[in-house]
Design a protein around this motif. Sequence first.
Motif, PDB file in Angstrom:
ATOM      1  N   TRP A  74      -5.059   3.827   3.997  1.00  7.82           N
ATOM      2  CA  TRP A  74      -5.621   5.224   3.957  1.00  7.82           C
ATOM      3  C   TRP A  74      -4.567   5.910   3.266  1.00  7.82           C
ATOM      4  N   GLN A  75      -3.203   5.998   3.509  1.00  3.94           N
ATOM      5  CA  GLN A  75      -2.307   6.930   2.933  1.00  3.94           C
ATOM      6  C   GLN A  75      -2.519   6.593   1.316  1.00  3.94           C
ATOM      7  N   ALA A  76      -2.468   5.513   0.892  1.00  2.72           N
ATOM      8  CA  ALA A  76      -2.508   5.374  -0.403  1.00  2.72           C
ATOM      9  C   ALA A  76      -3.935   5.974  -0.939  1.00  2.72           C
ATOM     10  N   LEU A  77      -4.796   6.033  -0.313  1.00  3.82           N
ATOM     11  CA  LEU A  77      -6.081   6.430  -0.806  1.00  3.82           C
ATOM     12  C   LEU A  77      -6.004   8.207  -0.934  1.00  3.82           C
ATOM     13  N   ALA A  95       0.898  -1.136   0.100  1.00  2.00           N
ATOM     14  CA  ALA A  95       0.196  -0.124  -0.032  1.00  2.00           C
ATOM     15  C   ALA A  95       0.776   1.520  -0.195  1.00  2.00           C
ATOM     16  N   LEU A  96       1.990   1.209   0.631  1.00  6.37           N
ATOM     17  CA  LEU A  96       2.817   2.585   0.748  1.00  6.37           C
ATOM     18  C   LEU A  96       3.569   2.652  -0.616  1.00  6.37           C
ATOM     19  N   HIS A  97       3.863   1.743  -1.445  1.00  6.79           N
ATOM     20  CA  HIS A  97       4.357   1.702  -2.811  1.00  6.79           C
ATOM     21  C   HIS A  97       3.412   2.259  -3.772  1.00  6.79           C
ATOM     22  N   ALA A  98       2.113   2.267  -3.277  1.00  6.80           N
ATOM     23  CA  ALA A  98       0.962   2.582  -4.061  1.00  6.80           C
ATOM     24  C   ALA A  98       0.824   4.119  -4.307  1.00  6.80           C
ATOM     25  N   ILE A  99       1.447   4.787  -3.331  1.00  5.38           N
ATOM     26  CA  ILE A  99       1.530   6.423  -3.612  1.00  5.38           C
ATOM     27  C   ILE A  99       2.479   6.770  -4.417  1.00  5.38           C
ATOM     28  N   LEU A 100       3.737   6.319  -4.528  1.00  3.45           N
ATOM     29  CA  LEU A 100       4.688   6.621  -5.339  1.00  3.45           C
ATOM     30  C   LEU A 100       4.433   6.044  -6.940  1.00  3.45           C
TER      31      LEU A 100
END
Length: 728
Positions: A681-684, A634-639
């Motif tokens: 949540w951060q990814a969203l 999910a953290l990778h999804a942000i980048l």
Amino acid sequence: MNHWHINEDTFDPTLKHILSQETVFTIGNGYFCTRGTFEEGYPRDNVATLLYGVFDHIPIAKEELANAPDWTRIQLFINGERFRLDRGIILGYHRSLNIRQGTVQRSVLWISPSGVTVRVTSERFASLDDEHVGAIRYSAKIEDAPGGEPCEISVISALNTAEGNYDVLHLETVDQSNVDDIQWLHCETKKTLVQIAMATTFDSETTGFTKEILNSDIAPGIRYNGVLQQGQTFDATKLVTIYTSRDAVNDPRNAAIQHIQKLFADTKQPYDQLLANSREAWNAFWERADILIVEDKEAQIGARYNIYQLRINVSSHDSRYSVAAKGLTGFGYRGHIFHDTEIFMLPFYTYVMPEVARNLLIYRYRLLDAARVKAANNGFQGAQFPWESTLSGEETTPSSIIHPETGEVIPVLNGFIELHITASIAYAVWRYWRVTGDDTFMEKFGAEILLDTALFWVSRVEEDPERGDYVINDVIGPDEWHEHVNNNTFTNYMAKKNIEYGLAIIDWLEQHAPEKAEQLTSKLDLSEQDFSHWHDVANKIRILQDPQTGLFEQFEGFFNLEPLDQSKYHNRTDSYQGILGVHAIQKYRVIKQADVLMLLTILAEEFDEKTKRANWDYYYPITDHDYGSSLTPALHAILACELGETQIAYKLFMKGALVDIKNLRGNTPEGIHAACSGAVWQALAFGFAGLRNEDGKLTTHPHLPENWSRLAFSVQFHSKELPVDITR
């Protein structure tokens, strides 16, 4: 569509599934969580009610959350035969977690060994309105009986102290008795002597049943005996109130008794009122916290489930403890606190529940003295936070573990050389302040954290006389598969930022709170000469980056490691470390979780797109996204969103959103992945919505997946609620 339910429509008797679903169907309210075990029990189940901040000592890892008495136990006997799902025949089964209301409902159609068909239903919740209260509504209906004969029914409700953390029992009974129909139990943890008191009622208006109080130091209870004809139903409600000596009460036992007495004084049937009040509290929470995803049911439910976990595993008011890696949902990591809270979970609390974020950071402030002791014991100045902590702030990472299969003793080095948690806490303090504008917090608590942690890093670096820069040797970075590395880029860069935060905050204090500035510089023995040296360290700390390509080297020598041919492991069901071994993995250029890419994500404003693309292309393919760490996808999804890789981002997001619902990593029985919930949540918010705090203003840079037509949520920013609504 009403996408608010986690449903289980068939009963799977395999133990792995049973234990996983116990975690999934956990109820809680931040004061306590109760795993989704069956009221009647099941062989080798992991019954647990864990209370926020209630620990007991253990030989390894110093202490763990202590399993409280099981308040959910209800045993049903039909003609002397015990209802249990490993016996008889199951004709129908349904269980549902209502995420919106915080309730779990279950219905079972069951044939006893002697042929009686009975429908057993239950509903349970931990009140979000009244954190000391849990409740169960229970019924058993005789659907069919051989020859239409009446059935003898016995129902026993109990508080069971004989539940431990696996094989360790942490409780001893102090006393037990009843006040009229209220059964109470007073116990304490064996080593820490925390007092735990429970009071319970079990009430039924079913006619023809007798009620009996069962006093016992192990499982005090209340029993109903009677007869049901075919078509008749036994109904009952069970309430429990829970208090501990950590609460602001002199006598937890009387507090629990008086609380339950008051519930019945206010209404003769308090269950319905308690449920209504709890639903209202949940509605208020979802007004603040819900994220709407239109046209993707699975993503919607996954998002809400993870937000639900972020709520039930944190106290709304207690700053003496924080959110553990597994929350209060299981025994994994023993209830210890990692940097997971600050890096992965705190952004949610900062933007949605800032009052909770503040408490979580005050928890770290409370432990500053212990962090100073750790730094001093290691020969450094300032404050060095432990890799794992509980209530005292001492390092609780075990020094070694025993391999469960080989019996090999494996050293655990994280508590000694995984240092970046100190900078992660400083980062969280700084980001909380930028989002909330909470100057009072910064002056009273945050500034001291920033200065003390900066002082640690300045004392921890070593000057390289040949190159004229500063290095940080012998560490473990976020990629924990490589130990004893020098100049881990994440660690060094975050240390640099930590020092810069310290310098910025002393300037701010001198302008806005000069007395506090003078107080802290005196307390920490800091001078203008010291701050000049801080500037020098921050400017010259070694950062391993190619100036032409922008590519960072994860640590010195990483590029020289052997490549790993991942094509050989297509059908694996374990991490690369699990397959290759703790020592062998260190020679390969493959990583457990986001390290350099995590740096580029949490400090996104520091780096340009070229740098992000170069590092994504290099590190994304060599990261173990499936079995390395639940923190990764999910953290990778942000980048990925930022780089326009929206399809990849969606796949990574779904891996995170469903990690516990589908037990994707096989370890959900140990508890939910709380940090992953925060990353979802951060990814969203930061990924698909592209929410950014740019120069004190919130902006969005959306990257909606193709199958989403709308993404909407609200955030708190400088004490104002701001809606974010993105449509295609």
